[in-house]
Design a protein around this motif. Structure first.
Motif, PDB file in Angstrom:
ATOM      1  N   ALA A  53       0.837  -1.207   0.000  1.00 55.82           N
ATOM      2  CA  ALA A  53       0.000   0.000   0.000  1.00 55.82           C
ATOM      3  C   ALA A  53       0.869   1.254   0.000  1.00 55.82           C
ATOM      4  O   ALA A  53       0.578   2.231  -0.712  1.00 55.82           O
ATOM      5  CB  ALA A  53      -0.921  -0.008   1.220  1.00 55.82           C
ATOM      6  N   THR A  54       1.940   1.241   0.781  1.00 56.55           N
ATOM      7  CA  THR A  54       2.862   2.374   0.813  1.00 56.55           C
ATOM      8  C   THR A  54       3.552   2.565  -0.537  1.00 56.55           C
ATOM      9  O   THR A  54       3.695   3.691  -1.031  1.00 56.55           O
ATOM     10  CB  THR A  54       3.921   2.171   1.910  1.00 56.55           C
ATOM     11  N   ALA A  55       3.985   1.455  -1.140  1.00 58.83           N
ATOM     12  CA  ALA A  55       4.641   1.530  -2.445  1.00 58.83           C
ATOM     13  C   ALA A  55       3.683   2.063  -3.507  1.00 58.83           C
ATOM     14  O   ALA A  55       4.081   2.844  -4.380  1.00 58.83           O
ATOM     15  CB  ALA A  55       5.158   0.154  -2.846  1.00 58.83           C
ATOM     16  N   LEU A  56       2.422   1.641  -3.440  1.00 61.51           N
ATOM     17  CA  LEU A  56       1.436   2.121  -4.414  1.00 61.51           C
ATOM     18  C   LEU A  56       1.188   3.613  -4.243  1.00 61.51           C
ATOM     19  O   LEU A  56       1.092   4.356  -5.228  1.00 61.51           O
ATOM     20  CB  LEU A  56       0.133   1.335  -4.243  1.00 61.51           C
ATOM     21  N   LYS A  57       1.116   4.061  -3.000  1.00 59.32           N
ATOM     22  CA  LYS A  57       0.871   5.475  -2.728  1.00 59.32           C
ATOM     23  C   LYS A  57       2.033   6.341  -3.168  1.00 59.32           C
ATOM     24  O   LYS A  57       1.847   7.463  -3.665  1.00 59.32           O
ATOM     25  CB  LYS A  57       0.589   5.664  -1.234  1.00 59.32           C
ATOM     26  N   PHE A  82      14.112   1.201   9.832  1.00 66.01           N
ATOM     27  CA  PHE A  82      15.098   1.982   9.099  1.00 66.01           C
ATOM     28  C   PHE A  82      14.502   3.104   8.252  1.00 66.01           C
ATOM     29  O   PHE A  82      15.223   4.003   7.849  1.00 66.01           O
ATOM     30  CB  PHE A  82      15.932   1.069   8.191  1.00 66.01           C
ATOM     31  N   SER A  83      13.215   3.056   7.959  1.00 63.26           N
ATOM     32  CA  SER A  83      12.640   4.022   7.027  1.00 63.26           C
ATOM     33  C   SER A  83      11.654   4.954   7.726  1.00 63.26           C
ATOM     34  O   SER A  83      10.602   4.520   8.195  1.00 63.26           O
ATOM     35  CB  SER A  83      11.938   3.287   5.877  1.00 63.26           C
ATOM     36  N   LYS A  84      12.000   6.235   7.778  1.00 62.52           N
ATOM     37  CA  LYS A  84      11.081   7.223   8.350  1.00 62.52           C
ATOM     38  C   LYS A  84       9.826   7.355   7.495  1.00 62.52           C
ATOM     39  O   LYS A  84       8.726   7.520   8.023  1.00 62.52           O
ATOM     40  CB  LYS A  84      11.786   8.583   8.460  1.00 62.52           C
ATOM     41  N   THR A  85      10.000   7.275   6.186  1.00 63.73           N
ATOM     42  CA  THR A  85       8.849   7.391   5.285  1.00 63.73           C
ATOM     43  C   THR A  85       7.856   6.263   5.530  1.00 63.73           C
ATOM     44  O   THR A  85       6.641   6.497   5.598  1.00 63.73           O
ATOM     45  CB  THR A  85       9.313   7.369   3.822  1.00 63.73           C
ATOM     46  N   PHE A  86       8.366   5.049   5.667  1.00 65.92           N
ATOM     47  CA  PHE A  86       7.483   3.904   5.901  1.00 65.92           C
ATOM     48  C   PHE A  86       6.778   4.032   7.242  1.00 65.92           C
ATOM     49  O   PHE A  86       5.580   3.732   7.365  1.00 65.92           O
ATOM     50  CB  PHE A  86       8.294   2.606   5.841  1.00 65.92           C
ATOM     51  N   ARG A  87       7.498   4.510   8.270  1.00 71.24           N
ATOM     52  CA  ARG A  87       6.860   4.707   9.582  1.00 71.24           C
ATOM     53  C   ARG A  87       5.737   5.738   9.485  1.00 71.24           C
ATOM     54  O   ARG A  87       4.659   5.556  10.062  1.00 71.24           O
ATOM     55  CB  ARG A  87       7.904   5.162  10.605  1.00 71.24           C
ATOM     56  N   ARG A  88       5.990   6.808   8.759  1.00 73.38           N
ATOM     57  CA  ARG A  88       4.970   7.850   8.608  1.00 73.38           C
ATOM     58  C   ARG A  88       3.740   7.317   7.871  1.00 73.38           C
ATOM     59  O   ARG A  88       2.601   7.586   8.262  1.00 73.38           O
ATOM     60  CB  ARG A  88       5.565   9.040   7.854  1.00 73.38           C
ATOM     61  N   GLU A  89       3.965   6.534   6.823  1.00 69.42           N
ATOM     62  CA  GLU A  89       2.846   5.992   6.055  1.00 69.42           C
ATOM     63  C   GLU A  89       2.055   4.981   6.874  1.00 69.42           C
ATOM     64  O   GLU A  89       0.820   4.920   6.778  1.00 69.42           O
ATOM     65  CB  GLU A  89       3.358   5.342   4.765  1.00 69.42           C
ATOM     66  N   ILE A  90       2.736   4.197   7.687  1.00 68.32           N
ATOM     67  CA  ILE A  90       2.040   3.224   8.546  1.00 68.32           C
ATOM     68  C   ILE A  90       1.154   3.947   9.550  1.00 68.32           C
ATOM     69  O   ILE A  90       0.012   3.543   9.801  1.00 68.32           O
ATOM     70  CB  ILE A  90       3.057   2.321   9.272  1.00 68.32           C
TER      71      ILE A  90
END
Length: 304
Positions: A12-16, A265-273
């Protein structure tokens, strides 16, 4: 459950963020697809068989289960190998050369990985190698125990072990050792600089993330590979069922590790979650409501 929800969050994060994804990150998406594919196609049948204390279905379902496991397993291994090679090329190339690894190049590589995995998964169906039940009887895989009585089966397992396990694993280790040496030399050159450039920090973080993903996968599958290789030269009765079961369960758990590593390791992934959690929480409040009166039976049922 963990594998499905965690890797669904990755997809879902990759799609967004699809327009912002860099070329090598497509391999991370492919790894999530392989993990969730394994979870959806295999785990429900294995869980149902465990509750049944015996394999559900006949030979057809056993072959299906083993084929899916082999397909997604080889795909994951080759994806990790490709990730290591690309990280090595990016680390040891100038910025202009690293930009030559385009999305089209990575998409072609991913297509090759799936075709390579599919060919190996189909080979036992056409007579080179066999599929069969595990010694503990509630899942299926390559029939390792048949190979010490068959020259054709032994040649298959030897070829598969070298080309799908040993060679990719050695490539992964060699690439990350090369990256570690390159990073070490780079840090020696800038040791007199008080502030390490952000690009170097990002490169080190990405490398650590890729290393941990590979180490997690290899560590999870090594006990299973050892137990399987033992059964090639010895009777499967020489191992207790629990000795063959635990490595199998440990190997399957590898599909749930990667999203945890991304989260760390990923701030972007944490934010999207966190945004996904907020969206889920808002949907749940909107759907079920907050009124516990008799006019809202759905809310009462949810509370109950």
């Amino acid at each position: 459950i963990l594998t499905t929800f965690e890797n669904s969050a990755v997809l879902a994060t990759a799609l967004k963020l699809s327009s912002l994804l860099k070329s090598p990150e497509l391999l991370t998406v492919n790894l999530a697809v392989a993990d969730i594919g394994m979870a959806i196609s295999m785990y429900p049948l294995a869980i149902a068989s465990a509750w049944n204390h015996a394999w559900l279905g006949g030979d057809a379902s056993c072959i299906y289960y083993a084929l899916m496991g082999f397909l997604f397993g080889v795909c994951s291994m080759m994806t990790l190998c490709a990730m290591a090679v690309i990280r090595f090329l990016v680390t040891n190339s100038s910025k202009s050369n690293s930009n030559k690894i385009t999305k089209n190049t990575v998409c072609i590589l991913i297509t090759f990985i799936w075709l390579y995995s599919l060919v190996w998964a189909i080979l036992p169906l056409v007579g080179w190698g066999y599929y069969g039940p595990e010694p503990f009887g509630i899942s299926c895989t390559i029939a390792w125990s048949k190979f010490h009585n068959s020259s054709s089966g032994f040649s298959f397992i030897l070829s598969m072990f070298l080309l799908c396990t040993v060679l990719p694993a050695l490539t992964i280790v060699a690439c990350y050792l090369g990256i570690a040496w390159k990073v070490h030399k780079a840090y020696q050159e800038i040791q007199n600089i008080d502030r390490i450039p952000n690009a170097a920090k990002l490169e080190r973080k990405l490398t650590w993330m890729a290393v941990l993903i590979s180490v997690g996968f290899l560590s999870s599958w090594t006990p299973y590979a050892a137990a399987s290789f033992w059964s090639i030269f010895n009777s499967s009765d020489s191992l207790q069922p629990v000795v063959t079961l635990l490595p199998c369960l440990f190997a399957k758990s590898s599909t749930a590790y990667n999203p945890v590593i991304y989260y760390i390791f990923s701030k972007t992934f944490r934010r999207e979650i966190k945004q996904l959690q907020c969206c889920w929480g808002g949907w749940r409040v909107h759907f079920f409501g907050t009124d516990n009166s008799t006019e809202n039976p759905v809310s009462m049922m949810w509370s109950g």
